[in-house]
Scaffold this motif. Sequence first.
Motif, PDB file in Angstrom:
ATOM      1  N   HIS A   8       0.838  -1.210   0.000  1.00 41.65           N
ATOM      2  CA  HIS A   8       0.000   0.000   0.000  1.00 41.65           C
ATOM      3  C   HIS A   8       0.866   1.251   0.000  1.00 41.65           C
ATOM      4  O   HIS A   8       0.701   2.140  -0.842  1.00 41.65           O
ATOM      5  N   TRP A   9       1.797   1.321   0.941  1.00 40.79           N
ATOM      6  CA  TRP A   9       2.629   2.517   1.047  1.00 40.79           C
ATOM      7  C   TRP A   9       3.593   2.651  -0.121  1.00 40.79           C
ATOM      8  O   TRP A   9       3.893   3.768  -0.566  1.00 40.79           O
ATOM      9  N   ALA A  10       4.072   1.543  -0.665  1.00 39.91           N
ATOM     10  CA  ALA A  10       4.961   1.614  -1.825  1.00 39.91           C
ATOM     11  C   ALA A  10       4.225   2.216  -3.016  1.00 39.91           C
ATOM     12  O   ALA A  10       4.780   3.048  -3.746  1.00 39.91           O
ATOM     13  N   ARG A  11       2.978   1.825  -3.208  1.00 44.38           N
ATOM     14  CA  ARG A  11       2.184   2.417  -4.298  1.00 44.38           C
ATOM     15  C   ARG A  11       1.954   3.903  -4.067  1.00 44.38           C
ATOM     16  O   ARG A  11       2.018   4.705  -5.000  1.00 44.38           O
ATOM     17  N   GLU A  12       1.700   4.273  -2.822  1.00 45.94           N
ATOM     18  CA  GLU A  12       1.511   5.688  -2.496  1.00 45.94           C
ATOM     19  C   GLU A  12       2.791   6.487  -2.770  1.00 45.94           C
ATOM     20  O   GLU A  12       2.730   7.589  -3.318  1.00 45.94           O
ATOM     21  N   VAL A  13       3.931   5.933  -2.389  1.00 49.67           N
ATOM     22  CA  VAL A  13       5.205   6.611  -2.629  1.00 49.67           C
ATOM     23  C   VAL A  13       5.459   6.729  -4.126  1.00 49.67           C
ATOM     24  O   VAL A  13       5.825   7.795  -4.628  1.00 49.67           O
ATOM     25  N   LEU A  14       5.254   5.653  -4.861  1.00 53.07           N
ATOM     26  CA  LEU A  14       5.453   5.677  -6.308  1.00 53.07           C
ATOM     27  C   LEU A  14       4.561   6.727  -6.967  1.00 53.07           C
ATOM     28  O   LEU A  14       4.996   7.454  -7.857  1.00 53.07           O
ATOM     29  N   ASP A  15       3.330   6.820  -6.511  1.00 51.14           N
ATOM     30  CA  ASP A  15       2.369   7.759  -7.101  1.00 51.14           C
ATOM     31  C   ASP A  15       2.558   9.186  -6.599  1.00 51.14           C
ATOM     32  O   ASP A  15       1.885  10.102  -7.064  1.00 51.14           O
ATOM     33  N   GLY A  16       3.457   9.367  -5.623  1.00 53.01           N
ATOM     34  CA  GLY A  16       3.743  10.702  -5.110  1.00 53.01           C
ATOM     35  C   GLY A  16       2.723  11.234  -4.134  1.00 53.01           C
ATOM     36  O   GLY A  16       2.671  12.437  -3.877  1.00 53.01           O
ATOM     37  N   THR A  17       1.928  10.351  -3.533  1.00 50.02           N
ATOM     38  CA  THR A  17       0.888  10.810  -2.603  1.00 50.02           C
ATOM     39  C   THR A  17       1.223  10.525  -1.146  1.00 50.02           C
ATOM     40  O   THR A  17       0.434  10.872  -0.268  1.00 50.02           O
ATOM     41  N   ALA A  18       2.355   9.900  -0.872  1.00 52.75           N
ATOM     42  CA  ALA A  18       2.734   9.591   0.510  1.00 52.75           C
ATOM     43  C   ALA A  18       3.706  10.640   1.027  1.00 52.75           C
ATOM     44  O   ALA A  18       4.518  11.182   0.291  1.00 52.75           O
ATOM     45  N   TYR A  19       3.601  10.891   2.301  1.00 58.55           N
ATOM     46  CA  TYR A  19       4.533  11.798   2.953  1.00 58.55           C
ATOM     47  C   TYR A  19       4.840  11.246   4.328  1.00 58.55           C
ATOM     48  O   TYR A  19       3.949  10.747   5.004  1.00 58.55           O
ATOM     49  N   GLY A  20       6.073  11.349   4.747  1.00 61.55           N
ATOM     50  CA  GLY A  20       6.432  10.942   6.094  1.00 61.55           C
ATOM     51  C   GLY A  20       7.526   9.908   6.099  1.00 61.55           C
ATOM     52  O   GLY A  20       8.013   9.477   5.064  1.00 61.55           O
ATOM     53  N   ASP A  21       7.873   9.519   7.299  1.00 59.16           N
ATOM     54  CA  ASP A  21       8.899   8.497   7.448  1.00 59.16           C
ATOM     55  C   ASP A  21       8.234   7.160   7.739  1.00 59.16           C
ATOM     56  O   ASP A  21       7.016   7.060   7.815  1.00 59.16           O
ATOM     57  N   TYR A  22       9.049   6.132   7.884  1.00 60.55           N
ATOM     58  CA  TYR A  22       8.505   4.791   8.056  1.00 60.55           C
ATOM     59  C   TYR A  22       7.634   4.670   9.303  1.00 60.55           C
ATOM     60  O   TYR A  22       6.647   3.938   9.303  1.00 60.55           O
ATOM     61  N   GLN A  23       7.963   5.401  10.349  1.00 64.92           N
ATOM     62  CA  GLN A  23       7.169   5.304  11.573  1.00 64.92           C
ATOM     63  C   GLN A  23       5.773   5.881  11.381  1.00 64.92           C
ATOM     64  O   GLN A  23       4.802   5.328  11.878  1.00 64.92           O
TER      65      GLN A  23
END
Length: 81
Positions: A8-23
């Motif tokens: 889920h988070w990898a797709r968000e990062v790839l799509d440029g919609t994720a922000y933040g660190d792993y925690q």
Amino acid sequence: MCARIVAHWAREVLDGTAYGDYQSMGLSNGQYDILRDAVTAARPVRERQGTAAAHDVIGRHVGEACAARHHTGGPDEGAWR
């Protein structure tokens, strides 16, 4: 569980919609390493074949990496890892 949340988070990062660190994503450091590797593998696929193909790469990469990481049932270097 690992594969679902990391993908889920990898797709968000790839799509440029994720922000933040792993925690803030609710991931361990090791799971975040899997995420970063999956996104790195998916980026060139997205360039050549599009987002759907890149998401497929993420799913496969994360599934295999999470299975390998957790084959014994838990983290191998402390609870945070």
